[in-house]
Every structure is written in C-alpha cells, then in structure tokens.
Scaffold this active site. Structure first.
Site, PDB file in Angstrom:
ATOM      1  N   ASP A   1       1.661  -0.832  11.917  1.00 25.96           N
ATOM      2  CA  ASP A   1       0.338  -1.247  11.439  1.00 25.96           C
ATOM      3  C   ASP A   1      -0.008  -2.674  11.874  1.00 25.96           C
ATOM      4  O   ASP A   1      -1.146  -3.126  11.683  1.00 25.96           O
ATOM      5  CB  ASP A   1       0.276  -1.115   9.910  1.00 25.96           C
TER       6      ASP A   1
ATOM      7  N   ARG B   1       2.882   5.917  -3.290  1.00 31.20           N
ATOM      8  CA  ARG B   1       4.040   6.685  -3.762  1.00 31.20           C
ATOM      9  C   ARG B   1       4.167   6.587  -5.279  1.00 31.20           C
ATOM     10  O   ARG B   1       4.482   7.567  -5.953  1.00 31.20           O
ATOM     11  CB  ARG B   1       5.311   6.210  -3.048  1.00 31.20           C
TER      12      ARG B   1
ATOM     13  N   LYS C   1       0.825  -1.212   0.000  1.00 28.10           N
ATOM     14  CA  LYS C   1       0.000   0.000   0.000  1.00 28.10           C
ATOM     15  C   LYS C   1       0.858   1.261   0.000  1.00 28.10           C
ATOM     16  O   LYS C   1       0.600   2.193  -0.760  1.00 28.10           O
ATOM     17  CB  LYS C   1      -0.943  -0.024   1.207  1.00 28.10           C
TER      18      LYS C   1
ATOM     19  N   GLY D   1      -5.008   8.494   5.120  1.00 25.09           N
ATOM     20  CA  GLY D   1      -4.063   9.444   5.715  1.00 25.09           C
ATOM     21  C   GLY D   1      -2.851   9.637   4.818  1.00 25.09           C
ATOM     22  O   GLY D   1      -2.301  10.741   4.716  1.00 25.09           O
TER      23      GLY D   1
ATOM     24  N   ARG E   1      -6.554   2.964  18.174  1.00 26.72           N
ATOM     25  CA  ARG E   1      -6.295   1.516  18.219  1.00 26.72           C
ATOM     26  C   ARG E   1      -5.875   1.056  19.618  1.00 26.72           C
ATOM     27  O   ARG E   1      -6.135  -0.088  19.987  1.00 26.72           O
ATOM     28  CB  ARG E   1      -5.211   1.135  17.198  1.00 26.72           C
TER      29      ARG E   1
ATOM     30  N   GLN F   1       5.116   9.336   6.715  1.00 21.73           N
ATOM     31  CA  GLN F   1       4.236  10.267   5.993  1.00 21.73           C
ATOM     32  C   GLN F   1       4.747  11.692   6.144  1.00 21.73           C
ATOM     33  O   GLN F   1       4.808  12.451   5.175  1.00 21.73           O
ATOM     34  CB  GLN F   1       2.802  10.139   6.515  1.00 21.73           C
TER      35      GLN F   1
ATOM     36  N   LYS G   1      -4.294   6.666  14.748  1.00 18.85           N
ATOM     37  CA  LYS G   1      -4.460   5.912  13.491  1.00 18.85           C
ATOM     38  C   LYS G   1      -5.924   6.011  13.022  1.00 18.85           C
ATOM     39  O   LYS G   1      -6.656   6.878  13.466  1.00 18.85           O
ATOM     40  CB  LYS G   1      -4.006   4.467  13.696  1.00 18.85           C
TER      41      LYS G   1
ATOM     42  N   SER H   1       7.760   9.243  11.562  1.00 20.54           N
ATOM     43  CA  SER H   1       6.603   9.100  10.676  1.00 20.54           C
ATOM     44  C   SER H   1       7.043   9.232   9.227  1.00 20.54           C
ATOM     45  O   SER H   1       7.552  10.280   8.815  1.00 20.54           O
ATOM     46  CB  SER H   1       5.545  10.163  10.992  1.00 20.54           C
TER      47      SER H   1
HETATM   48  C1  S3P Z   1       2.682   5.022   6.063  1.00 24.83           C
HETATM   49  C2  S3P Z   1       3.344   5.332   7.228  1.00 24.83           C
HETATM   50  C3  S3P Z   1       2.839   4.953   8.561  1.00 24.83           C
HETATM   51  C4  S3P Z   1       1.798   3.841   8.469  1.00 24.83           C
HETATM   52  C5  S3P Z   1       0.771   4.108   7.403  1.00 24.83           C
HETATM   53  C6  S3P Z   1       1.430   4.242   6.041  1.00 24.83           C
HETATM   54  C7  S3P Z   1       3.271   5.473   4.771  1.00 24.83           C
HETATM   55  O1  S3P Z   1       2.234   6.068   9.166  1.00 24.83           O
HETATM   56  O2  S3P Z   1       1.164   3.679   9.714  1.00 24.83           O
HETATM   57  O3  S3P Z   1      -0.175   3.062   7.354  1.00 24.83           O
HETATM   58  O4  S3P Z   1       2.853   4.984   3.719  1.00 24.83           O
HETATM   59  O5  S3P Z   1       4.164   6.331   4.809  1.00 24.83           O
HETATM   60  P1  S3P Z   1       3.076   7.251   9.881  1.00 24.83           P
HETATM   61  O6  S3P Z   1       3.856   7.945   8.828  1.00 24.83           O
HETATM   62  O7  S3P Z   1       2.037   8.147  10.476  1.00 24.83           O
HETATM   63  O8  S3P Z   1       3.914   6.600  10.909  1.00 24.83           O
END
Ligand code: S3P
Length: 442
Positions: A325, A31, A26, A103, A356, A178, A352, A176
């Site tokens: 996750d 990306r 995913k 997210g 959770r 993200q 999340k 993180s």
């Molecule tokens: C993700 C980073 C993680 C993960 C999310 C996907 C990503 O989150 O929990 O399901 O694709 O960069 P965080 O960046 O908030 O840690």
C-alpha cells in the site's frame, strides 16, 4: 453524478516537527469488527479506525445481526462493544450488503459467510466492482460454497454458504492477506485442517488475532492453518496505529528540509514495515523502537528526519507484500532520489482501488519524472530538486492512497498542487490526514 472536485493543497511553509499518533490500523480494525461479529458474546475493542472503509465492515455485520455499540472517542477513534452471532449464525439480511470502496470488507465477508445457509448479495462502488474476486471465490467453491454467477470475476456476486464445508489445502497463486484470511475464516467451521500456502509473505494479522477469539492457528513463514470446527469466543482487542498512515508523515519528514517526526503507538509488524526498510536503503535517516505490544502485534515508535542525498534502490518482488500500500508514496520519494529505483513484481498494483501502476507512471510523467514499467517491474528515475510545474492538477483516480500521495507533494513543496478527487477519497482510510500534517507544523 457530480463532477469530481479538486482540492488545492498548499505548502506547509514550515518543517514537520514533533511527536504524533496515527489512527488505528485499517487491516486490524476490519478484522476486529468481523471476528467479533462471528464470536459468541460481546467483544471489547479500543482504538478502532473511524473511516469509510471500516464503516463498511461495521454496516455489513449489523445487517447480518451483530449488535454494535461503538462510540467516538476524543482522539477520533471508535471504542466499545460488538455482540456477535456466535453459534446461532448471522441472520438473512433484508437486502444486499454494500461494501462501498472496501476490498477488505467484500473479500473477508466471503469467508465469514461461507459456513451459513443464507443468501447474500455483495455489492461495491464503481472501483470495487472492477476488482478481481475470483481469487477468493475459487478456493471457497472448493470448500463447498456457491456463488452466483458461478464464474464471476467481479461484484456484484451472490453467495450461498454451505453447512458442511470441506477443509482444503490450498496453494495460493499470490501473496494476499485478504485471500488467506477468507480461506482461514471459512476453515474455522470446516471439518478438519484447512491450510493455505503463499508464494511470499503477506500480512499476518489474522493468524495473530484468531487465537484471541479462541481459534487455534498454526503459522509458518509461508503457510497458515486452522482446524475446524472451532467455536469463537469474545475477545478484548486494542488496535495499534496504522503504519500505512504513518508512512505519509514519515516520508514527508524525509523530504521536507529541517523535519524530524516521531510516530508513537504504531504497529511494527514486519509484514507491514517494508516501507521503512526501503527508506533506509535509500539512505534516509529513519529508526524504529519496540515499546510493547497490542495483543500479539509488536508496537513502538518510528522516527524519520530530513535526509539530503537520498538515492534509488531495488525492492525485490518477495518484499512487495510488506509495502504494497506504500508503493505510491515510495514512488514519490524515489522521484526525489538520485538514480533509479526499481520495484520488482508489482503486478498487484493494477488490481488495487485504481490501476496504481499506470497512475504512478502517468502522474510522475506530468511532473517531468521518468517512470516506466518493464513487464511487472516499476522503474522511477529520480531528479533531486525537481521543479513542480505551476498550477499542476494531479488526479487521485478515485483512490485514497493516490490522493494522499499527490497531496504530500503539495504539502512538502513550495507551490500549491491541486488534487482531483482528494475530498471524496481521503475518508476511506485517513479522514484526519491534513489535520495531522497541520499538527506537526504548529
Ligand atoms: C489487506 C491486504 C492487502 C492490502 C489491503 C489490506 C488486508 O491486500 O493491500 O489494503 O487487510 O488484508 P491483498 O490481500 O490483496 O494483498
């Protein structure tokens, strides 16, 4: 709004046995969509996950002017081309961009839009609209991006990018990927070197993929940098299987007597395989073997067999990002193991798709398993062989990972388990979840 329905998950009846592949990763799929949209020319993508979350990213880039021609393949994946906007930039969309439950779409998009002089309102569903966004808007504002309302913690937020982005050196308060990705994506168009440092290691797919699109990145254990302005050209991306999807099948194999499962063509990126290390430390019979690579991602086979006598273990805080996750499904394994399992520093679980941390504690309590938090640590006191109460109904809290975790309990046990909200959430990341389990009992 329609009432949330429950799905009855019946026991599989037989051990899980055989080889399987899981859908595309995913994180890498998101990306591939976003980076291809930013690049000049047409990128080719193979093995993309077809799920609601990834479709939110596809819809977003289409509204911004990228041309998407992905087609469904016999194995359920999406393959095809994405023609990016390149140096011309994205177009002003007609309306808001709705990121649904994703997210990753919302947060990465903020970085994608940072260098462009258009105004985009970013929205999400009820769950996404509760999740923290200031962690992303704060560093982007330092680079010169405007957000309205300026101090907003949650969506909806309207972004107006800035043509002359400033490069920054940013010390992130959290691990993180993200956040790191949003800052690096903005940094591609900033003047100079943008560097982000994290308190512990987060997934590094962005650092591994950007060079495929012509963007030089430097990455250390806890830092990543890009130097801008840098043009992006098209790329050819093959997406490996998602270790977070594989985790459900592998944990089920560890818990269901007689099972032996092999997942092939899955990413073995160490920033993602913390769950395997944890299963190993609980005494589980698991193994992995590298067979090749997809781009710079190591790819291989993970196997797991039923193991009697699993025991609790402690997962240190600095490892949590590598299994973030998988905490729900690992907490279910911990419930079946002897002794106490401690997950250190899992505060992030509160932010999340649902809270959770609270959901795990409440649901395990419904099952008669003691689970509690002390500060930001989660404790689970396992009871090997515990009886699942008759007619139990467990709530997914609108969260795909909780839905699949509670479903797992029904699949591996000897009593049906009702999962409230299963059907409406499973499509977020793993639409064929139940089918893949059925394939392994044939
Ligand atoms: C993700 C980073 C993680 C993960 C999310 C996907 C990503 O989150 O929990 O399901 O694709 O960069 P965080 O960046 O908030 O840690």
């Amino acid at each position: 709004m329609a009432a949330t329905e429950s799905r009855v998950i019946n026991p599989l009846g037989r051990p899980l046995d055989g080889c399987i592949t899981v859908p595309g990763d995913k994180s890498i799929s998101h990306r591939a969509v976003l980076f291809s949209a930013m690049a000049e020319g047409t990128s080719r993508i193979m093995g993309m996950l077809d799920s609601e979350d990834v479709r939110a990213s596809i819809d977003a880039v289409q509204k911004l002017g990228a041309k998407v021609s992905l087609e469904k393949q016999p194995d359920g994946s999406l393959s095809g081309g994405i023609e990016g906007w390149g140096a011309a930039g994205p177009k002003q969309p007609d309306g808001p961009i709705y990121c649904a439950n994703s997210g990753t779409t919302a947060r990465l998009l903020m970085g994608v839009l940072a260098p462009w002089d258009i105004e985009v309102r970013i929205e999400g569903d009820a769950s996404l609209s509760r999740r923290p966004m200031r962690r992303i808007t704060a560093p982007l504002m330092m680079m010169g991006v405007d957000f309205e309302p300026a101090g907003a913690e949650t969506l909806p937020i309207t972004e107006r990018g800035c043509k002359n982005l400033k490069a920054i050196t940013y010390e992130s308060p959290m691990a993180s990927a993200q956040l790191k990705t949003a800052v690096l994506l903005a940094g591609i168009c900033a003047n100079g070197t943008t560097t982000i440092t994290e308190p512990s290691v987060s997934r590094n797919h962005t650092e591994l993929m950007l060079p495929e699109y012509g963007v030089k990145t430097t990455a250390g254990e806890l830092t990543a940098s890009v130097t801008g302005p840098s043009a992006m050209h098209s790329a050819e991306i093959r997406i490996p299987g998602d270790p977070s999807a594989a985790a459900y099948l592998l944990c089920a194999a560890c818990l269901k007597p007689g099972s032996a499962v092999q997942v092939e063509n899955v990413s073995l990126n160490t920033a993602r395989t913390g769950f395997l290390m944890t299963l190993e430390r609980m005494g589980a019979d698991v193994a992995m073997r590298t067979t090749g690579s997809a781009g710079k991602e190591p790819v291989g086979i993970i196997s797991a067999c039923y193991t009697a006598g699993l025991h609790g273990c402690e997962i240190p805080g600095y490892k949590i990002a590598s299994l973030v996750d998988e905490v729900p499904v690992l907490s279910l394994v911990a419930a079946h193991a002897r002794g106490i399992t401690v997950f250190r520093n899992v505060a992030e679980l509160r932010a999340k798709e649902s809270d959770r941390l609270q959901a795990i504690i409440e649901t395990l309590d419904q099952l008669g398993i003691d689970a509690w938090n002390e500060g930001d640590d989660l404790y689970v006191e396992g009871q090997p062989g515990f009886e699942v109460p008759d007619g139990i109904e467990l709530d997914a809290h609108g969260d795909h990972r909780l839905a699949m975790t509670w479903a797992l309990l029904g699949l591996i046990g000897d009593k049906p388990v009702k999962v409230k909200g299963f059907d409406e959430t499973v499509g977020v990341s793993y639409p064929d979840f139940l089918k893949d389990f059925e394939r392994l009992v044939k």
